[in-house]
Motif scaffolding. Sequence first.
Motif, PDB file in Angstrom:
ATOM      1  N   LYS A   1     -61.924 -13.225  76.575  1.00  0.00           N
ATOM      2  CA  LYS A   1     -61.813 -11.808  76.261  1.00  0.00           C
ATOM      3  C   LYS A   1     -62.805 -11.038  77.128  1.00  0.00           C
ATOM      4  O   LYS A   1     -63.928 -11.483  77.330  1.00  0.00           O
ATOM      5  CB  LYS A   1     -62.155 -11.561  74.783  1.00  0.00           C
ATOM      6  CG  LYS A   1     -61.114 -12.084  73.842  1.00  0.00           C
ATOM      7  CD  LYS A   1     -61.376 -11.861  72.371  1.00  0.00           C
ATOM      8  CE  LYS A   1     -62.651 -11.213  71.992  1.00  0.00           C
ATOM      9  NZ  LYS A   1     -62.898 -11.156  70.561  1.00  0.00           N
ATOM     10  N   PRO A   2     -62.395  -9.891  77.627  1.00  0.00           N
ATOM     11  CA  PRO A   2     -63.337  -9.110  78.423  1.00  0.00           C
ATOM     12  C   PRO A   2     -64.456  -8.552  77.555  1.00  0.00           C
ATOM     13  O   PRO A   2     -64.294  -8.398  76.344  1.00  0.00           O
ATOM     14  CB  PRO A   2     -62.472  -7.977  78.983  1.00  0.00           C
ATOM     15  CG  PRO A   2     -61.340  -7.854  78.021  1.00  0.00           C
ATOM     16  CD  PRO A   2     -61.097  -9.235  77.488  1.00  0.00           C
ATOM     17  N   ILE A   3     -65.564  -8.275  78.175  1.00  0.00           N
ATOM     18  CA  ILE A   3     -66.677  -7.676  77.463  1.00  0.00           C
ATOM     19  C   ILE A   3     -66.246  -6.279  77.056  1.00  0.00           C
ATOM     20  O   ILE A   3     -65.806  -5.490  77.873  1.00  0.00           O
ATOM     21  CB  ILE A   3     -67.940  -7.641  78.343  1.00  0.00           C
ATOM     22  CG1 ILE A   3     -68.383  -9.066  78.638  1.00  0.00           C
ATOM     23  CG2 ILE A   3     -69.046  -6.847  77.682  1.00  0.00           C
ATOM     24  CD1 ILE A   3     -69.508  -9.183  79.610  1.00  0.00           C
ATOM     25  N   SER A   4     -66.356  -5.991  75.765  1.00  0.00           N
ATOM     26  CA  SER A   4     -65.832  -4.724  75.268  1.00  0.00           C
ATOM     27  C   SER A   4     -66.944  -3.715  75.051  1.00  0.00           C
ATOM     28  O   SER A   4     -68.112  -4.056  74.944  1.00  0.00           O
ATOM     29  CB  SER A   4     -65.076  -4.952  73.964  1.00  0.00           C
ATOM     30  OG  SER A   4     -65.947  -5.483  73.006  1.00  0.00           O
ATOM     31  N   SER A   5     -66.543  -2.482  74.968  1.00  0.00           N
ATOM     32  CA  SER A   5     -67.462  -1.385  74.769  1.00  0.00           C
ATOM     33  C   SER A   5     -67.172  -0.736  73.424  1.00  0.00           C
ATOM     34  O   SER A   5     -66.025  -0.586  73.039  1.00  0.00           O
ATOM     35  CB  SER A   5     -67.301  -0.364  75.892  1.00  0.00           C
ATOM     36  OG  SER A   5     -68.022   0.802  75.597  1.00  0.00           O
ATOM     37  N   ASN A   6     -68.218  -0.331  72.731  1.00  0.00           N
ATOM     38  CA  ASN A   6     -68.044   0.347  71.443  1.00  0.00           C
ATOM     39  C   ASN A   6     -67.428   1.728  71.616  1.00  0.00           C
ATOM     40  O   ASN A   6     -66.899   2.295  70.691  1.00  0.00           O
ATOM     41  CB  ASN A   6     -69.393   0.475  70.729  1.00  0.00           C
ATOM     42  CG  ASN A   6     -69.891  -0.859  70.221  1.00  0.00           C
ATOM     43  OD1 ASN A   6     -69.112  -1.764  69.984  1.00  0.00           O
ATOM     44  ND2 ASN A   6     -71.184  -0.975  70.059  1.00  0.00           N
ATOM     45  N   LYS A   7     -67.498   2.283  72.810  1.00  0.00           N
ATOM     46  CA  LYS A   7     -66.973   3.618  73.043  1.00  0.00           C
ATOM     47  C   LYS A   7     -65.453   3.619  73.067  1.00  0.00           C
ATOM     48  O   LYS A   7     -64.833   4.660  72.968  1.00  0.00           O
ATOM     49  CB  LYS A   7     -67.527   4.170  74.345  1.00  0.00           C
ATOM     50  CG  LYS A   7     -69.041   4.249  74.322  1.00  0.00           C
ATOM     51  CD  LYS A   7     -69.577   5.181  75.344  1.00  0.00           C
ATOM     52  CE  LYS A   7     -71.078   5.075  75.378  1.00  0.00           C
ATOM     53  NZ  LYS A   7     -71.799   6.114  74.876  1.00  0.00           N
ATOM     54  N   GLN A   8     -64.824   2.446  73.213  1.00  0.00           N
ATOM     55  CA  GLN A   8     -63.371   2.366  73.219  1.00  0.00           C
ATOM     56  C   GLN A   8     -62.810   2.657  71.826  1.00  0.00           C
ATOM     57  O   GLN A   8     -61.706   3.137  71.691  1.00  0.00           O
ATOM     58  CB  GLN A   8     -62.909   0.970  73.646  1.00  0.00           C
ATOM     59  CG  GLN A   8     -63.245   0.652  75.070  1.00  0.00           C
ATOM     60  CD  GLN A   8     -62.955  -0.803  75.403  1.00  0.00           C
ATOM     61  OE1 GLN A   8     -62.678  -1.612  74.532  1.00  0.00           O
ATOM     62  NE2 GLN A   8     -63.022  -1.131  76.686  1.00  0.00           N
ATOM     63  N   GLU A   9     -63.597   2.393  70.784  1.00  0.00           N
ATOM     64  CA  GLU A   9     -63.162   2.579  69.415  1.00  0.00           C
ATOM     65  C   GLU A   9     -63.253   4.055  69.053  1.00  0.00           C
ATOM     66  O   GLU A   9     -64.263   4.705  69.273  1.00  0.00           O
ATOM     67  CB  GLU A   9     -64.102   1.793  68.492  1.00  0.00           C
ATOM     68  CG  GLU A   9     -63.397   0.864  67.572  1.00  0.00           C
ATOM     69  CD  GLU A   9     -64.405   0.081  66.759  1.00  0.00           C
ATOM     70  OE1 GLU A   9     -64.969   0.645  65.826  1.00  0.00           O
ATOM     71  OE2 GLU A   9     -64.616  -1.085  67.095  1.00  0.00           O
ATOM     72  N   LYS A  10     -62.197   4.584  68.487  1.00  0.00           N
ATOM     73  CA  LYS A  10     -62.184   5.981  68.062  1.00  0.00           C
ATOM     74  C   LYS A  10     -62.644   6.047  66.609  1.00  0.00           C
ATOM     75  O   LYS A  10     -62.077   5.393  65.749  1.00  0.00           O
ATOM     76  CB  LYS A  10     -60.770   6.541  68.208  1.00  0.00           C
ATOM     77  CG  LYS A  10     -60.697   8.018  68.100  1.00  0.00           C
ATOM     78  CD  LYS A  10     -61.269   8.670  69.321  1.00  0.00           C
ATOM     79  CE  LYS A  10     -60.972  10.163  69.265  1.00  0.00           C
ATOM     80  NZ  LYS A  10     -61.614  10.870  70.315  1.00  0.00           N
TER      81      LYS A  10
END
Length: 156
Positions: A33-42
Motif C-alpha cells: 500500500k502506498p504511504i497515505s496522507s491524513n489530508k486525503q480524508e475529508k
Amino acid sequence: MKNLTHNKIIKEIIENVRDDMQDEEIIHLVLEKPISSNKQEKETYGQKIADKIAHFGGSWHFIIIFTVLLISWMVFNHFIKDSIDPYPFILLNLILSCIAAIQAPIIMMSQNRQEQKDRQRNENDYKVNLKTEIIIQDLHNKLDLILEELEKINQE
C-alpha cells in the motif's frame, strides 16, 4: 511469514528475489500500500465540531471559565433570597450531569479519530523505516561486493 521479525523478512526477500527483481521492485513488493496522507480524508462537520469541543474541553481556558461560572452560580444562589437553586444546588448538579453526559462521548469520538490518525502515522513511519532499511541493506551488500573486488585486485 508473519511470525518472522522484520529483519528476517527483509533478508529473506532480498535473498529470494535478488536475481529476479531490481531493488525498486523489492521495495514496492514490501510496501504494497502506498504511504497515505491524513489530508486525503475529508472530515465531516460533526467530526470538526467534536475535535473543537475536545480541544476546548481539555484546555485551561475551559477549566478557568467553568470554575468561575460554578462559583458565581453558587454565590448568587446562596446569597439571593428567592433563588432558583438554593443550597444543595440540585439544578446545578443536573446541569453538570447533562454536560458530562454530552461531553464525554464527544471527547471519546475525537480521541478515536486521533487514534486512527496516530495508527496511520505509525504505519507510514514503519513503511518509511522499512524502505530505508532495505535500501541500507542493499547499499551494504554493494559495499561488500566492492570490498571483495578490491581485495581480489590487491591479491593479484
